[in-house]
Motif scaffolding. Structure first.
Motif, PDB file in Angstrom:
ATOM      1  N   ARG A  74       0.831  -1.212   0.000  1.00  0.00           N
ATOM      2  CA  ARG A  74       0.000   0.000   0.000  1.00  0.00           C
ATOM      3  C   ARG A  74       0.864   1.259   0.000  1.00  0.00           C
ATOM      4  O   ARG A  74       0.530   2.275  -0.630  1.00  0.00           O
ATOM      5  CB  ARG A  74      -0.926  -0.025   1.212  1.00  0.00           C
ATOM      6  CG  ARG A  74      -2.124  -0.957   1.006  1.00  0.00           C
ATOM      7  CD  ARG A  74      -3.008  -1.052   2.211  1.00  0.00           C
ATOM      8  NE  ARG A  74      -4.167  -1.919   1.931  1.00  0.00           N
ATOM      9  CZ  ARG A  74      -4.910  -2.496   2.853  1.00  0.00           C
ATOM     10  NH1 ARG A  74      -4.601  -2.327   4.139  1.00  0.00           N
ATOM     11  NH2 ARG A  74      -5.941  -3.245   2.518  1.00  0.00           N
ATOM     12  N   GLY A  75       1.986   1.156   0.730  1.00  0.00           N
ATOM     13  CA  GLY A  75       2.935   2.277   0.704  1.00  0.00           C
ATOM     14  C   GLY A  75       3.537   2.458  -0.692  1.00  0.00           C
ATOM     15  O   GLY A  75       3.711   3.593  -1.155  1.00  0.00           O
ATOM     16  N   ASP A  76       3.846   1.310  -1.355  1.00  0.00           N
ATOM     17  CA  ASP A  76       4.385   1.369  -2.724  1.00  0.00           C
ATOM     18  C   ASP A  76       3.362   1.978  -3.687  1.00  0.00           C
ATOM     19  O   ASP A  76       3.729   2.738  -4.598  1.00  0.00           O
ATOM     20  CB  ASP A  76       4.765  -0.047  -3.197  1.00  0.00           C
ATOM     21  CG  ASP A  76       5.951  -0.624  -2.432  1.00  0.00           C
ATOM     22  OD1 ASP A  76       6.675   0.168  -1.783  1.00  0.00           O
ATOM     23  OD2 ASP A  76       6.153  -1.854  -2.482  1.00  0.00           O
ATOM     24  N   ILE A  77       2.068   1.644  -3.496  1.00  0.00           N
ATOM     25  CA  ILE A  77       1.011   2.198  -4.360  1.00  0.00           C
ATOM     26  C   ILE A  77       0.924   3.701  -4.183  1.00  0.00           C
ATOM     27  O   ILE A  77       0.840   4.467  -5.166  1.00  0.00           O
ATOM     28  CB  ILE A  77      -0.352   1.539  -4.021  1.00  0.00           C
ATOM     29  CG1 ILE A  77      -0.382   0.086  -4.518  1.00  0.00           C
ATOM     30  CG2 ILE A  77      -1.510   2.326  -4.634  1.00  0.00           C
ATOM     31  CD1 ILE A  77      -1.590  -0.711  -4.065  1.00  0.00           C
ATOM     32  N   GLU A  78       0.952   4.137  -2.929  1.00  0.00           N
ATOM     33  CA  GLU A  78       0.863   5.576  -2.655  1.00  0.00           C
ATOM     34  C   GLU A  78       2.035   6.318  -3.276  1.00  0.00           C
ATOM     35  O   GLU A  78       1.861   7.386  -3.893  1.00  0.00           O
ATOM     36  CB  GLU A  78       0.832   5.795  -1.137  1.00  0.00           C
ATOM     37  CG  GLU A  78       0.556   7.246  -0.750  1.00  0.00           C
ATOM     38  CD  GLU A  78       0.449   7.424   0.756  1.00  0.00           C
ATOM     39  OE1 GLU A  78       0.433   8.584   1.198  1.00  0.00           O
ATOM     40  OE2 GLU A  78       0.393   6.409   1.469  1.00  0.00           O
ATOM     41  N   GLU A  79       3.207   5.734  -3.164  1.00  0.00           N
ATOM     42  CA  GLU A  79       4.402   6.357  -3.746  1.00  0.00           C
ATOM     43  C   GLU A  79       4.304   6.406  -5.273  1.00  0.00           C
ATOM     44  O   GLU A  79       4.630   7.437  -5.900  1.00  0.00           O
ATOM     45  CB  GLU A  79       5.642   5.567  -3.329  1.00  0.00           C
ATOM     46  CG  GLU A  79       6.945   6.203  -3.777  1.00  0.00           C
ATOM     47  CD  GLU A  79       8.163   5.401  -3.350  1.00  0.00           C
ATOM     48  OE1 GLU A  79       9.267   5.715  -3.859  1.00  0.00           O
ATOM     49  OE2 GLU A  79       8.023   4.471  -2.521  1.00  0.00           O
ATOM     50  N   ALA A  80       3.828   5.278  -5.874  1.00  0.00           N
ATOM     51  CA  ALA A  80       3.699   5.217  -7.339  1.00  0.00           C
ATOM     52  C   ALA A  80       2.670   6.231  -7.828  1.00  0.00           C
ATOM     53  O   ALA A  80       2.871   6.897  -8.868  1.00  0.00           O
ATOM     54  CB  ALA A  80       3.313   3.809  -7.771  1.00  0.00           C
TER      55      ALA A  80
END
Length: 274
Positions: A74-80
């Motif tokens: 979820r953190g990776d999605i937010e960053e992307a």
């Protein structure tokens, strides 16, 4: 008073003491037999519960690992998504097609990363549901086994309470008797008893046969047993043999058959002539 050396005892006294020890140990075996399979059942249940708890710990750790992975994705999605938003803003300020194409490629790449992360999150959530179901089943099994364990322990404690005092007395008696037996002979007796299926290391002669394996004993060997001059073992099963009298067993004397009356040939002939 000085303690008598067990090696100074006569063979008869040694055999008598051995038989007393055998009788005492057999009584202890009977007390333990009252417990039946309960001690083993209790041990099996404790082992099963320990195994289930290990499984529960493992499943709980896996669930925690999946939750950690989901948080990371979820953190990776937010960053992307932030990167996509930033690149889209930069599209308005591009000066050539090359820069435009490069930004579009980055945007597509980050959007694919978002989709991949969402897929991974979905897979992890499915695994978590599976693990939670396994966790629930394992916990139910633990609760059931714990209930069974408490019942078995209560039953075992009840039996133990009934026999403990008497068994302790028998153990003390056996210990005193063991001190009266020389070490080498005691070791041999315990080894024989351990290998015997019924726990009998000393048996008396019954109906001209070994009281343990019931194989016939030759008359001369029976006479040697009655003499109490040496310790004799059964040549078939290895148990120590004693005569019934030494064991305090009374045996019925063999019934002697009365000789049949013989009718004289002469008398029989006279009767025929009449």
């Amino acid at each position: 008073m000085a303690k008598k050396d067990p090696t100074d005892l006569t063979v008869e006294k040694k055999l008598e003491t051995l038989f007393q020890l055998q009788t005492t140990l057999s009584q202890i075996d009977e007390k333990r037999a009252l417990r039946g399979e309960l001690p083993l059942e209790v041990q099996d249940l404790e082992d099963e519960i320990a195994g289930l708890r290990t499984r529960i710990d493992k499943i709980s750790n896996e669930i925690q690992e999946f939750n950690t992975a989901i948080s990371q994705k979820r953190g990776d999605i937010e960053e992307a998504l932030n990167i996509v938003a930033r690149y889209k803003e930069q599209l308005n300020d591009v000066k050539n097609n090359r820069e435009y194409d490069m930004l579009n490629k980055e945007i597509v790449f980050q959007e694919l990363e978002v989709e991949l992360c969402k897929k991974k999150i979905g897979e992890a959530e499915v695994r978590i549901k599976e693990r939670e179901e396994q966790l629930k089943q394992s916990q139910e099994q633990v609760d059931l086994k714990m209930q069974m364990l408490e019942e078995k322990k209560s039953e075992l404690d009840s039996i133990m309470q009934e026999t403990r005092e008497e068994e302790d007395k028998l153990k003390d008696k056996a210990k005193v008797l063991e001190e009266k037996i020389e070490e080498r002979l005691l070791y041999s007796f315990k080894r024989i008893r351990k290998n015997a299926r019924n726990g009998l290391g000393v048996v008396y002669v019954q109906r001209d046969a070994c009281g343990g394996c019931f194989n016939k004993i030759p008359p001369q060997r029976q006479l040697d047993i009655k003499m109490h001059k040496k310790i004799i073992v059964c040549e078939y099963c290895g148990r120590i043999l004693i005569d019934p009298e030494l064991a305090g067993v009374k045996q019925d004397a063999p019934v002697e058959e009365k000789p049949k009356k013989r009718v004289s040939r002469r008398k029989k002939t006279e009767t025929s002539e009449d």
